[in-house]
Scaffold this motif. Structure first.
Motif, short mmCIF file in Angstrom:
data_model
loop_
_atom_site.label_atom_id
_atom_site.label_comp_id
_atom_site.label_asym_id
_atom_site.label_seq_id
_atom_site.Cartn_x
_atom_site.Cartn_y
_atom_site.Cartn_z
N ILE A 202 21.59 -39.32 -18.34
CA ILE A 202 20.44 -38.42 -18.12
C ILE A 202 20.88 -37.01 -18.49
CG2 ILE A 202 18.85 -37.49 -16.39
CD1 ILE A 202 19.15 -40.13 -14.88
N PRO A 203 20.11 -36.29 -19.28
CA PRO A 203 20.51 -34.94 -19.71
C PRO A 203 20.68 -33.98 -18.53
CG PRO A 203 18.73 -35.77 -21.07
CD PRO A 203 18.87 -36.73 -19.94
N ASN A 204 21.67 -33.12 -18.67
CA ASN A 204 21.94 -32.04 -17.70
C ASN A 204 22.32 -32.57 -16.31
OD1 ASN A 204 21.29 -30.14 -19.72
ND2 ASN A 204 19.12 -30.28 -19.16
N GLN A 205 22.80 -33.81 -16.24
CA GLN A 205 23.24 -34.38 -14.97
C GLN A 205 24.59 -35.07 -15.13
OE1 GLN A 205 20.51 -36.99 -12.97
NE2 GLN A 205 18.83 -35.50 -12.94
N ALA A 206 25.44 -34.93 -14.14
CA ALA A 206 26.74 -35.59 -14.15
C ALA A 206 26.57 -37.06 -13.76
CB ALA A 206 27.70 -34.89 -13.20
N HIS A 207 27.45 -37.89 -14.26
CA HIS A 207 27.40 -39.31 -13.93
C HIS A 207 27.74 -39.50 -12.45
CE1 HIS A 207 28.13 -43.64 -14.16
NE2 HIS A 207 27.56 -43.63 -15.35
N PRO A 208 26.98 -40.32 -11.72
CA PRO A 208 27.22 -40.43 -10.26
C PRO A 208 28.53 -41.11 -9.89
CG PRO A 208 25.53 -41.98 -10.98
CD PRO A 208 25.81 -41.08 -12.15
N SER A 209 29.07 -41.98 -10.77
CA SER A 209 30.28 -42.73 -10.42
C SER A 209 31.44 -42.57 -11.39
CB SER A 209 29.95 -44.23 -10.29
OG SER A 209 29.45 -44.73 -11.50
N ASN A 210 31.19 -41.95 -12.54
CA ASN A 210 32.24 -41.77 -13.55
C ASN A 210 32.37 -40.29 -13.88
OD1 ASN A 210 34.13 -42.05 -15.57
ND2 ASN A 210 32.90 -43.42 -16.85
N SER A 211 33.44 -39.67 -13.41
CA SER A 211 33.64 -38.23 -13.64
C SER A 211 34.04 -37.92 -15.07
CB SER A 211 34.71 -37.70 -12.68
OG SER A 211 35.93 -38.40 -12.88
N GLU A 212 34.52 -38.92 -15.81
CA GLU A 212 34.93 -38.68 -17.20
C GLU A 212 33.74 -38.64 -18.16
OE1 GLU A 212 37.70 -41.67 -18.23
OE2 GLU A 212 39.25 -41.01 -16.81
N ALA A 213 32.58 -39.11 -17.73
CA ALA A 213 31.40 -39.11 -18.61
C ALA A 213 30.96 -37.69 -18.92
CB ALA A 213 30.26 -39.88 -17.95
N PRO A 214 30.59 -37.40 -20.16
CA PRO A 214 30.18 -36.04 -20.53
C PRO A 214 28.78 -35.72 -20.00
CG PRO A 214 29.93 -37.51 -22.39
CD PRO A 214 30.57 -38.33 -21.31
N ILE A 215 28.47 -34.44 -19.92
CA ILE A 215 27.13 -33.97 -19.55
C ILE A 215 26.41 -33.61 -20.85
CG2 ILE A 215 25.79 -32.24 -18.30
CD1 ILE A 215 28.13 -32.01 -16.36
N ILE A 216 25.35 -34.35 -21.16
CA ILE A 216 24.65 -34.16 -22.43
C ILE A 216 23.47 -33.22 -22.23
CG2 ILE A 216 25.35 -36.44 -23.26
CD1 ILE A 216 22.53 -37.45 -22.59
N LYS A 217 22.95 -32.72 -23.36
CA LYS A 217 21.80 -31.82 -23.36
C LYS A 217 20.54 -32.57 -23.80
CE LYS A 217 24.58 -27.72 -24.38
NZ LYS A 217 24.78 -26.59 -25.33
N VAL A 218 19.39 -31.99 -23.53
CA VAL A 218 18.11 -32.58 -23.94
C VAL A 218 17.98 -32.47 -25.45
CG1 VAL A 218 15.62 -32.48 -23.71
CG2 VAL A 218 17.07 -32.00 -21.73
N ALA A 219 17.70 -33.60 -26.11
CA ALA A 219 17.61 -33.63 -27.57
C ALA A 219 16.18 -33.61 -28.08
CB ALA A 219 18.33 -34.87 -28.10
N HIS A 220 15.27 -34.33 -27.41
CA HIS A 220 13.89 -34.47 -27.92
C HIS A 220 12.86 -34.13 -26.84
CE1 HIS A 220 15.48 -36.34 -31.53
NE2 HIS A 220 16.20 -37.14 -30.76
#
Length: 354
Positions: A202-220
């Motif tokens: 989900i854009p602009n949100q951290a992964h709830p269980s994986n801290s290594e996941a990147p924080i993405i931006k809104v694309a469309h």
């Protein structure tokens, strides 16, 4: 030609042998058959040298000298020059070969809603759920682009999803009673590797269980709120793939109200508000048959891994080259200083003696 019964009243005694006469009759009938034959089919030779009249009168001799009467020959299909009724074989994809076990469900059972029930057997592991999901939705996936005559499905492959993503999805699956929806997700080629490793985010949100996941931006954009946007039609998702011919086939579990209706839903668009309630299962590769659309490369994980390894090796080489470059500069500087010091010592020595 007259039959033998027409000449029963006619009697004639000849001096020739009866077998030679029968042989001549056989030769005459054979020549007449060759002349009247219009097609170029091969004529079977007689399996015995006995005349037809003798064979008809002796059925036991017919069974012994000719083909076995118990064997019924299959009718040969006539070759047609133009056959307009040849059905094209349905192409087999990688998923068909992977799930080659025959399903006990019929075509009518697959279309009915009662078949979309998850039993404890299907909830045991991710692989069993994916197999059952493909059996239920394979006809819908294969016919998803039938209306677009200029787009052809070339392959349906398994998506190599990370085990952490699989476990999070199976936890959500065991807590729901609804069968997951078949949806499609189109994205850029560079994002597919990250999606398979961390899941759809989900854009602009951290992964709830994986801290290594990147924080993405809104694309469309986010016209229907913040979440993971997917489509129930493959054609709509293809419009979001600009540099690849691969889209993701996913299983989604959107939030529902008390009556069982999906909360965030507009036309073909479906929005999932939790990262663990949607997972990519398969990769759908297509090709454009017309010249208006450019065919881009399909997603190849092994090729991307090789390119990443090559870029890392190049970076290491560049860092080594830079360190050597600076080392040469330092050594040259030290040597220059030593030379200057030696020249100064020589000058001071000469001036002292002068």
């Amino acid at each position: 030609m007259s039959s033998d019964s027409d000449y029963d009243d006619f009697d004639y005694n000849s001096s020739q042998n009866s077998l030679s006469i029968d042989y001549q009759i056989d030769q005459f009938e054979l020549r007449h058959c060759i002349k009247s034959k219009k097609t170029k089919q091969k004529i079977r030779k007689a399996s015995c040298s006995v005349s037809k009249k003798t064979l008809k009168s002796q059925p036991t001799l017919l069974r012994v000298n000719c083909i076995n009467s118990k064997i019924t020959l299959k009718a040969e299909r006539k070759p047609f020059r133009y056959d307009h009724y040849v059905q094209e074989k349905q192409p087999s994809f990688e998923c068909d070969e992977e799930f080659q076990e025959t399903s006990t469900l019929t075509h009518t059972d697959l279309e009915s809603e009662s078949s979309k029930i998850l039993t404890p057997e299907h909830r045991q592991s991710f692989s069993s759920f994916r197999r059952y999901f493909y059996q239920i939705n394979q006809q819908e996936i294969k016919s998803s682009l039938e209306k677009c005559s200029q787009i052809k499905i070339t392959n349906i492959r398994l998506a190599s999803v990370d085990e952490h993503v699989q476990k999070d999805f199976m936890k959500q699956l065991n807590n729901t009673s609804y069968f997951p929806n078949l949806v499609y997700h189109g994205t850029a080629l560079k994002n597919i590797t990250s999606i398979l490793h961390y899941g759809l985010l989900i854009p602009n949100q951290a992964h709830p269980s994986n801290s290594e996941a990147p924080i993405i931006k809104v694309a469309h954009g986010k016209a229907y709120g913040n979440g993971i946007y997917c489509s129930q039609t493959a054609v709509y998702s293809l419009s979001y793939t600009h540099d690849t011919n691969t889209i993701l086939i996913c299983a989604a579990m959107p939030k529902r109200n008390k009556s069982g209706m999906v909360k965030i839903h507009s036309g073909n668009i479906l929005v999932v508000t939790h990262v663990s309630r949607i997972i990519p299962l398969f990769l759908l590769d297509v090709t454009y048959l017309n010249q208006s659309n450019i065919n881009h490369p399909c997603f190849d994980e092994q090729k991307i891994l090789r390119t990443n390894e090559n870029t890392e090796k190049k970076k290491k080489k560049i860092s080594i080259d830079i360190s050597r470059k600076y080392l040469r500069k330092i050594l040259n500087y030290m040597n220059d200083e030593n030379r200057k010091h030696e020249q100064y010592q020589e000058r001071s020595y000469l001036t002292y003696f002068d």
